[in-house]
Design a protein around this motif. Structure first.
Motif, PDB file in Angstrom:
ATOM      1  N   SER A 120     -49.381  43.579  27.303  1.00  0.00           N
ATOM      2  CA  SER A 120     -49.760  44.293  28.527  1.00  0.00           C
ATOM      3  C   SER A 120     -49.339  45.760  28.471  1.00  0.00           C
ATOM      4  O   SER A 120     -48.623  46.198  27.555  1.00  0.00           O
ATOM      5  N   TYR A 121     -49.771  46.489  29.471  1.00  0.00           N
ATOM      6  CA  TYR A 121     -49.445  47.915  29.594  1.00  0.00           C
ATOM      7  C   TYR A 121     -47.937  48.142  29.603  1.00  0.00           C
ATOM      8  O   TYR A 121     -47.175  47.345  30.145  1.00  0.00           O
ATOM      9  N   HIS A 122     -47.488  49.237  28.986  1.00  0.00           N
ATOM     10  CA  HIS A 122     -46.089  49.638  29.125  1.00  0.00           C
ATOM     11  C   HIS A 122     -46.042  51.120  29.495  1.00  0.00           C
ATOM     12  O   HIS A 122     -46.893  51.914  29.094  1.00  0.00           O
ATOM     13  N   SER A 123     -45.021  51.472  30.267  1.00  0.00           N
ATOM     14  CA  SER A 123     -44.900  52.833  30.789  1.00  0.00           C
ATOM     15  C   SER A 123     -44.215  53.745  29.773  1.00  0.00           C
ATOM     16  O   SER A 123     -43.884  53.346  28.656  1.00  0.00           O
ATOM     17  N   HIS A 127     -43.831  46.889  32.804  1.00  0.00           N
ATOM     18  CA  HIS A 127     -43.493  48.311  32.862  1.00  0.00           C
ATOM     19  C   HIS A 127     -42.509  48.706  31.761  1.00  0.00           C
ATOM     20  O   HIS A 127     -42.629  49.756  31.148  1.00  0.00           O
ATOM     21  N   LYS A 147     -52.954  50.013  35.922  1.00  0.00           N
ATOM     22  CA  LYS A 147     -54.128  49.741  35.102  1.00  0.00           C
ATOM     23  C   LYS A 147     -54.833  48.475  35.588  1.00  0.00           C
ATOM     24  O   LYS A 147     -54.215  47.537  36.078  1.00  0.00           O
ATOM     25  N   GLU A 184     -53.904  44.779  34.426  1.00  0.00           N
ATOM     26  CA  GLU A 184     -52.669  44.191  34.949  1.00  0.00           C
ATOM     27  C   GLU A 184     -52.774  43.830  36.428  1.00  0.00           C
ATOM     28  O   GLU A 184     -51.873  43.186  36.972  1.00  0.00           O
TER      29      GLU A 184
END
Length: 536
Positions: free
Chosen positions: A26-29, A149, A397, A400
């Motif tokens: 998944s997306y990470h910051s 995150h 996003k 997510e």
């Protein structure tokens, strides 16, 4: 008993870990790059240069114990992929191997959370243990912040739970030790320092041996702090370390306002400036000074007085003062968790440059109180729902979106069913139709024998009411707010006013969390329960 209790925790952890593994892609910051770069700093430079490095904008700004934690991770990272810990070549390096490694370190570090949770709950009944295990292990906030995150909050909160469990058992020096360790990992946890200081001073440093107890406690804390900061004192770097730990130039609020008092303050200032301009008044300052969505873009207010770090610190202490007075008068270990929860809530509501992620500091400990009463359970269900919803903008996003919504809805649904069932089963008389707090047993009575008699609950034929009408209506208001933010605003404004949905979420959640703060203040003054006796 302990084997059975541990098995309950282990199967929940197994399910939770499976979910975390699924979240790896998944997306990470930018926090992902922050922690990768910190590994590179601690791996590539001598200790005396850790807090001086400016190779990247993501400079090291956590206390030394966390820097050493990154150094430990770097030992393994260098064997997985040496470029990962290269100070120059590794900038913004995020291959699949790097992502898998760093995600795995967060999952592994959560073992400290599970250790602290097990230790806190180990003397409780099996039913109570399962309730608290579920509330913490399946926290959607920890899933969203740590495992999407990207941060290490679970690991740090585990140290907090270790400290709280020791204080509840009367192990004051050990509890103080773990708190000192925690602050040397992340200094933002020091907000509860006044509570720890007053409680330990009154509960432990008393009697004929008060002086030796004070010296024992003080030497323990000083030793921990000395181990953490001693090398930097030796190298003459303490000034630089403190400058990094307290970067007050970042402004009153973060890019996305944490839903606290200052979000309401900023909104009032914005509304007043608009109204006064409409009336022909000359209002100085840029029109979007507080709504630009930029870090450090909150240097001043148009109408209301400007706020400084000293003012926020004073407000936090003033808000905490009634609780500190209560602790001074009646330092009961059975109430320590409630006081610490309130302290972190004060820091969140009135603090300087608060991140929305800091809600985990009080929501996770608050979950440890949900089995104490229907009121506590209702407060947790309300506060956790609002706090976790306020984290939604972190995951902006589209892919997510169904994940964060599903995590929150499933959690609220399960806890909303499990909590009434738990309290309904506590009723010794199914014909009872009242909810009365019974007399607390003598301290020599174990927690197991108390669990079925502490509360005479509503009949199992009736539903236990956790949330009143007002709180239900407020929570229902999250639905139209989300519909507007996700659907109506993009349709109505296209690319204009991009910060408005964030502002609305922040302001709406601020109202709920300000109410939660007031409830926590009230809870600190409820009729105290005698100290709990623990078999050691």
């Amino acid at each position: 008993m302990w084997t059975s209790d541990l098995s309950d925790l282990l199967w929940m952890v197994s399910i939770s870990t499976c979910v975390k593994v699924l979240l790896v892609p998944s997306y990470h910051s930018t926090d992902f790059e922050v922690h990768r770069h910190w590994m590179a700093i601690t791996n590539s430079l001598p200790v005396k240069e850790w807090y001086n490095d400016e190779t990247s904008e993501w400079t090291l700004d956590y206390p030394p114990f966390f820097a050493w934690f990154e150094r430990l991770l770097a030992v393994f990272a260098s064997r997985v992929d040496p470029r990962m810990v290269d100070l120059v070549e590794g900038l913004n390096y995020a291959t699949d191997t790097v992502i898998l490694f760093q995600r795995s370190t967060v999952i592994a570090a959560d073992c400290v959370l599970y250790w602290g949770l097990w230790r806190f709950c180990r003397k409780f009944t099996a039913e109570k243990q399962r309730l608290l295990y579920a509330a913490v292990v399946f926290s959607p906030g920890l899933f969203m912040v740590d495992h999407i995150h990207f941060q290490y909050n679970g690991f740090l909160l585990g140290i907090l739970l270790l400290s709280l469990s020791c204080l509840r058992e009367g192990r004051n020096v050990t509890g103080g030790f773990w708190f000192a360790v925690l602050v040397c990992y992340k200094h933002l946890f020091a907000v509860a320092g006044p509570v720890y200081f007053v409680y330990l001073l009154r509960h432990y440093c008393r009697g004929t041996s008060w002086f030796w107890n004070f010296m024992r406690l003080g030497s323990t804390v000083i030793t921990v702090v000395g181990l953490a900061f001693g090398p930097f004192v030796y190298y003459g770097q303490m000034g630089q370390v403190l400058k990094r730990l307290f970067p007050f130039g970042r402004g009153l609020c973060h890019a996305y306002w944490a839903p606290n008092f200052w979000a309401l303050y900023n909104t009032v200032d914005k509304v007043l400036s608009i109204v006064l301009r409409k009336l022909g008044k000359d209002i100085p300052g840029p029109k979007a000074a507080m709504t630009g969505g930029l870090v450090g873009d909150s240097s001043g207010h148009a109408v209301l007085p400007n706020v400084t770090p000293a003012i926020t610190a004073m407000l936090v202490l003033l808000a905490m003062l009634p609780c500190l007075v209560r602790i001074w008068r009646r330092p009961r270990r059975s109430e320590v968790v409630q006081w610490v929860v309130y302290a972190y809530t004060c820091g969140y509501v009135f603090g300087w440059h608060v991140h929305e992620k800091a809600a985990l500091h009080f929501v996770v400990p608050l979950s440890l109180l949900i089995a104490d009463s229907v009121d506590a359970a209702g407060d947790f269900l309300f506060t956790s729902t609002v706090s976790y919803y306020s984290l939604f903008p972190l995951l902006f996003k589209s892919r997510e979106y169904p994940i964060k919504v599903s995590l929150l809805l499933l959690y609220v649904f399960v806890m909303g069913i499990y909590l009434p069932h738990y309290f309904g089963n506590l009723s010794p008389d199914n014909l009872s139709n009242t909810c009365v707090e019974s007399e607390e047993p003598d301290e020599s009575t174990s927690d197991k024998s108390r669990s079925g008699t502490r509360w005479t609950m509503i009949s199992s034929l009736q539903e236990v009411e956790l949330l009143g009408t007002c709180r239900k209506l407020y929570l229902c208001g999250l639905l139209p707010l989300e519909i507007y933010s996700q659907l109506l605003h993009p349709y109505l404004f296209k690319d204009r006013l991009p910060f408005l949905p964030l502002m609305l979420v922040s302001v709406y959640c601020s109202v709920g969390l300000f109410y939660a703060w007031a409830k926590q203040l009230s809870a600190c003054f409820n009729q105290p329960k005698p100290d709990i006796h623990f078999q050691m």
